[in-house]
Design a protein around this motif. Sequence first.
Motif, mmCIF file in Angstrom:
data_model
loop_
_atom_site.group_PDB
_atom_site.id
_atom_site.type_symbol
_atom_site.label_atom_id
_atom_site.label_comp_id
_atom_site.label_asym_id
_atom_site.label_seq_id
_atom_site.Cartn_x
_atom_site.Cartn_y
_atom_site.Cartn_z
ATOM 1 N N GLU A 32 0.864 -1.191 0.000
ATOM 2 C CA GLU A 32 0.000 0.000 0.000
ATOM 3 C C GLU A 32 0.895 1.233 0.000
ATOM 4 O O GLU A 32 1.049 1.920 1.010
ATOM 5 N N PHE A 33 1.505 1.495 -1.157
ATOM 6 C CA PHE A 33 2.502 2.562 -1.251
ATOM 7 C C PHE A 33 1.904 3.906 -0.849
ATOM 8 O O PHE A 33 0.873 4.337 -1.364
ATOM 9 N N ALA A 34 2.604 4.575 0.096
ATOM 10 C CA ALA A 34 2.103 5.836 0.644
ATOM 11 C C ALA A 34 2.396 7.026 -0.268
ATOM 12 O O ALA A 34 1.877 8.121 -0.035
ATOM 13 N N GLY A 35 3.221 6.824 -1.262
ATOM 14 C CA GLY A 35 3.436 7.883 -2.248
ATOM 15 C C GLY A 35 4.665 8.730 -2.041
ATOM 16 O O GLY A 35 4.957 9.591 -2.866
ATOM 17 N N PHE A 36 5.419 8.533 -0.961
ATOM 18 C CA PHE A 36 6.625 9.341 -0.781
ATOM 19 C C PHE A 36 7.857 8.492 -1.090
ATOM 20 O O PHE A 36 7.969 7.352 -0.669
ATOM 21 N N GLU A 37 8.758 9.098 -1.885
ATOM 22 C CA GLU A 37 9.965 8.399 -2.329
ATOM 23 C C GLU A 37 11.133 8.737 -1.403
ATOM 24 O O GLU A 37 11.284 9.871 -0.965
ATOM 25 N N ILE A 38 11.933 7.729 -1.121
ATOM 26 C CA ILE A 38 13.123 7.900 -0.290
ATOM 27 C C ILE A 38 14.314 7.319 -1.043
ATOM 28 O O ILE A 38 14.231 6.209 -1.592
ATOM 29 N N ASN A 39 15.404 8.054 -1.070
ATOM 30 C CA ASN A 39 16.625 7.553 -1.689
ATOM 31 C C ASN A 39 17.283 6.554 -0.744
ATOM 32 O O ASN A 39 17.876 6.920 0.264
ATOM 33 N N MET A 40 17.167 5.268 -1.070
ATOM 34 C CA MET A 40 17.658 4.218 -0.180
ATOM 35 C C MET A 40 19.116 3.841 -0.439
ATOM 36 O O MET A 40 19.674 3.037 0.303
ATOM 37 N N LYS A 41 19.713 4.405 -1.445
ATOM 38 C CA LYS A 41 21.083 3.995 -1.756
ATOM 39 C C LYS A 41 22.069 4.295 -0.620
ATOM 40 O O LYS A 41 22.927 3.458 -0.313
ATOM 41 N N PRO A 42 22.000 5.474 0.048
ATOM 42 C CA PRO A 42 22.924 5.703 1.164
ATOM 43 C C PRO A 42 22.776 4.670 2.280
ATOM 44 O O PRO A 42 23.765 4.254 2.887
ATOM 45 N N VAL A 43 21.524 4.259 2.546
ATOM 46 C CA VAL A 43 21.299 3.236 3.581
ATOM 47 C C VAL A 43 21.878 1.901 3.137
ATOM 48 O O VAL A 43 22.520 1.191 3.918
ATOM 49 N N SER A 83 8.172 2.000 -0.844
ATOM 50 C CA SER A 83 8.411 1.494 -2.204
ATOM 51 C C SER A 83 9.146 0.158 -2.114
ATOM 52 O O SER A 83 9.693 -0.209 -1.069
ATOM 53 N N TRP A 84 9.189 -0.572 -3.244
ATOM 54 C CA TRP A 84 9.766 -1.920 -3.228
ATOM 55 C C TRP A 84 11.254 -1.897 -2.891
ATOM 56 O O TRP A 84 11.740 -2.779 -2.164
ATOM 57 N N ASP A 85 11.975 -0.927 -3.368
ATOM 58 C CA ASP A 85 13.394 -0.874 -3.031
ATOM 59 C C ASP A 85 13.595 -0.569 -1.558
ATOM 60 O O ASP A 85 14.508 -1.106 -0.921
ATOM 61 N N ALA A 86 12.724 0.266 -0.997
ATOM 62 C CA ALA A 86 12.834 0.600 0.429
ATOM 63 C C ALA A 86 12.523 -0.622 1.291
ATOM 64 O O ALA A 86 13.176 -0.842 2.327
ATOM 65 N N LYS A 87 11.537 -1.424 0.905
ATOM 66 C CA LYS A 87 11.184 -2.620 1.680
ATOM 67 C C LYS A 87 12.403 -3.521 1.875
ATOM 68 O O LYS A 87 12.720 -3.956 2.992
ATOM 69 N N VAL A 88 13.081 -3.808 0.758
ATOM 70 C CA VAL A 88 14.175 -4.765 0.835
ATOM 71 C C VAL A 88 15.378 -4.176 1.572
ATOM 72 O O VAL A 88 16.051 -4.875 2.338
ATOM 73 N N VAL A 89 15.652 -2.889 1.412
ATOM 74 C CA VAL A 89 16.791 -2.269 2.095
ATOM 75 C C VAL A 89 16.524 -2.165 3.594
ATOM 76 O O VAL A 89 17.420 -2.403 4.417
ATOM 77 N N LEU A 90 15.305 -1.834 3.987
ATOM 78 C CA LEU A 90 14.967 -1.749 5.416
ATOM 79 C C LEU A 90 15.106 -3.108 6.097
ATOM 80 O O LEU A 90 15.615 -3.199 7.229
ATOM 81 N N ALA A 91 14.668 -4.183 5.425
ATOM 82 C CA ALA A 91 14.801 -5.524 6.003
ATOM 83 C C ALA A 91 16.271 -5.900 6.146
ATOM 84 O O ALA A 91 16.682 -6.473 7.169
ATOM 85 N N ILE A 93 17.624 -4.060 -7.323
ATOM 86 C CA ILE A 93 16.289 -3.464 -7.186
ATOM 87 C C ILE A 93 16.395 -1.946 -7.054
ATOM 88 O O ILE A 93 15.600 -1.195 -7.641
ATOM 89 N N VAL A 94 17.389 -1.494 -6.290
ATOM 90 C CA VAL A 94 17.607 -0.049 -6.146
ATOM 91 C C VAL A 94 17.979 0.566 -7.497
ATOM 92 O O VAL A 94 17.524 1.671 -7.836
ATOM 93 N N GLU A 95 18.768 -0.146 -8.268
ATOM 94 C CA GLU A 95 19.159 0.373 -9.585
ATOM 95 C C GLU A 95 17.956 0.497 -10.515
ATOM 96 O O GLU A 95 17.886 1.422 -11.328
ATOM 97 N N PHE A 96 17.022 -0.437 -10.417
ATOM 98 C CA PHE A 96 15.792 -0.311 -11.211
ATOM 99 C C PHE A 96 15.073 0.985 -10.846
ATOM 100 O O PHE A 96 14.550 1.691 -11.712
ATOM 101 N N LYS A 97 15.065 1.295 -9.549
ATOM 102 C CA LYS A 97 14.389 2.513 -9.082
ATOM 103 C C LYS A 97 15.082 3.766 -9.641
ATOM 104 O O LYS A 97 14.420 4.789 -9.895
ATOM 105 N N GLU A 98 16.405 3.680 -9.841
ATOM 106 C CA GLU A 98 17.168 4.851 -10.267
ATOM 107 C C GLU A 98 17.205 5.036 -11.787
ATOM 108 O O GLU A 98 17.789 6.008 -12.271
ATOM 109 N N LEU A 99 16.605 4.115 -12.536
ATOM 110 C CA LEU A 99 16.609 4.258 -13.986
ATOM 111 C C LEU A 99 15.905 5.553 -14.379
ATOM 112 O O LEU A 99 14.835 5.864 -13.863
ATOM 113 N N PRO A 100 16.482 6.315 -15.300
ATOM 114 C CA PRO A 100 15.911 7.623 -15.665
ATOM 115 C C PRO A 100 14.581 7.478 -16.404
ATOM 116 O O PRO A 100 14.513 6.860 -17.472
#
Length: 699
Positions: free
Chosen positions: A33-44, A120-128, A192-199
């Motif tokens: 249930e994506f809340a709509g806010f994007e977070i740059n997860m690469k630093p994490v 977002s999907w990239d955030a889910k996997v990085v947080l875990a 997965i993060v790289e997919f998110k960063e595709l232009p």
Amino acid sequence: MELSSGFHGRSEPHIFSTSGGKAMGKLIEATHEFAGFEINMKPVLDIVEDIFRRATPGALKQVDDATDERALPYSNLDELMDVLSVTINRISCEITYRLSVGEDAHSTTLAVAQIVKGYSWDAKVVLALAAFAMTYGELLLVIQLYATNPLAKGVALLKQLPEVLARADLLKPKFDMLANLINAMVVVAKCIVEFKELPSKYISPQDPELSSAIADIPSAVYWTIRSTVVCSLQIMNLINMGHEFLPSTADSWELSSLTHNINGIYDDLVEKLNQCRKRINERKDIEAFQTLVRLFEATHIDNIKILKALIYAKDDQPPLWDGTSKRRVSIELLRRKSVLLLISDLEIPDKELLILQQIYNDSRGQTGVESQYEVIWIPIVDRSTPFDDMKRKQFESVQAMMPWHSVVHPSMIQPAVIRYIKEVWGFSKKPLLVVLDPQGKVVNHNAMHMLFIWGSSAYPFTKLREEALWKGETWRIELLADSIDPNINNWAKGKVICLYGGDDLDWIRKFTTTAKAVARAASIEFEMLYMGKSNPREKVRRNMTAIELENISHTLPDISLVWFFWARLESMWHSRAQHGMTVKNDLIMQEILTMLGFDGSEQGWAVISRGTDEITRAKADTALKSLEEYTAWATELAEKGFVPALNDYIKSLQTEHHCNRLILPGISAAAIGSINERVVCVDCGKPMEVLLMFRCCTD
């Protein structure tokens, strides 16, 4: 004590199947249930990867890497961690609690999915992964420090870690398996993060490459989170059982199965990521190509914008190599200068380079406008194959022969530029010399022919200059060969000059002996120069050696000049043809094609000239016969002169029967139809039959 006495959570084998994996993806997708806010997860993710890198199985040896200088810059992350730290701690606690009460890995994974459902999907996997990194990192940190740090030693005692470390040899396989699974999880997360960063400018979810990957990402997220759960279970069992912990076969099977599954997911994702990158690069290249087209259509005050568009400067380093000073130089040195772009692959012939080098060096010694141009080598390298050490050495070898500028590395010529050079300027295999005026405007798509014919005196190498130079030309020995041998100009002041060629040494001996005898009989000063054939190989080289040893005639000082003689003739043909000249309306074109026809035959040939307007030519048999029958036309000498009398006799020997062959190098099969009507026989004026020839010529 068996593992069954500890915490449970083992996987069922069927869920590792393809159908089971996809079903798990559907389950986690149902929680999204994506809340709509994007977070740059690469630093994490960078922090997580750094933790795993430092907390390696090697830590069991108490390796202290506190002095490691590869530490990540953790500054500027405070605000980001303020947002995420609560969620990371909550995931860690949720996993610990559920596993401690015996809940299985699948249920625990779905519980974690509920916690991160708004991300977002990239955030889910990085947080875990971050939650597990805390658990794993804390354990390995204590292990690394317990022998030297009293605080770490106290914590280790409470966790029974000294007893565990005493059996490090038995635990090494366990940590190796954990490390393999952790590495697999990290590369999947990075993917997965790289997919998110595709232009989004160049690729969208509607593109099949990306839509296919998006469909697979939920499953990848499920299995990565599940793997963190299973790894957490292994750590908890290790701590809680202490010296009684013994890895079981089922335990090892689950870790290896998960690693295999995660690696398979990574292979699939990275293939689709590469497909996305390929599509992005294609669209970027199209955009860059269109930008290049517009750039060349525009008007500029100087050439810098054009040159920078053609040559990509990396890291703001000077992109050009000066072949004279042997150092890197800036494009700025070429501002508002005429620039000749030498375009070729890495297999540019040495003989061609030597001729260009001689012309260039001669221009540097001049003080007039002819020296006011610069040359840049633009190497075109096939990017579909790696630029390996062999290609690097080949590039450096060619570059070392050039006194002019070149790009520092072929990678500075971007794909869009290569496409432009091929599609707009027509580069295929033969080198081109594209001329840019001081404002960067293309004034000649290939000045190689002009440079070969007139050298630097063709400056500024425009079509208008080419027309002007041709207007002042007639068919004479100086046009044919004065730039090949400097003696020609001196000989032309009064002597009869004979240029001859072919590779039949017996004919050469007969012809030159007869010619010398005729010259003595006619009391004329006579000079002969051997010109070989257009593709001079060992046979021509041996002939040149024999001619010198036997003092038969003059030869050119270098065999590359033999090639240049014929290359100039080909350039003359190309140049005249571009200006609409044919054998039907142009005497010079007739003579050029006659010479090229001589070279295309298996016979020798001769051109005999005196002054600026007396010149004749013939094939081997006719040339030899006309001289052998000197007495038949000797009476005409007083009235006509030597060359006109010889010319008339040669014409009298010609018959209607003839078989002329003409080879026009540099003409593609596709272009044959367009030139067919312009190529007619110089003897009868009829269109010549077109035959496509493939040649591999060795002596």
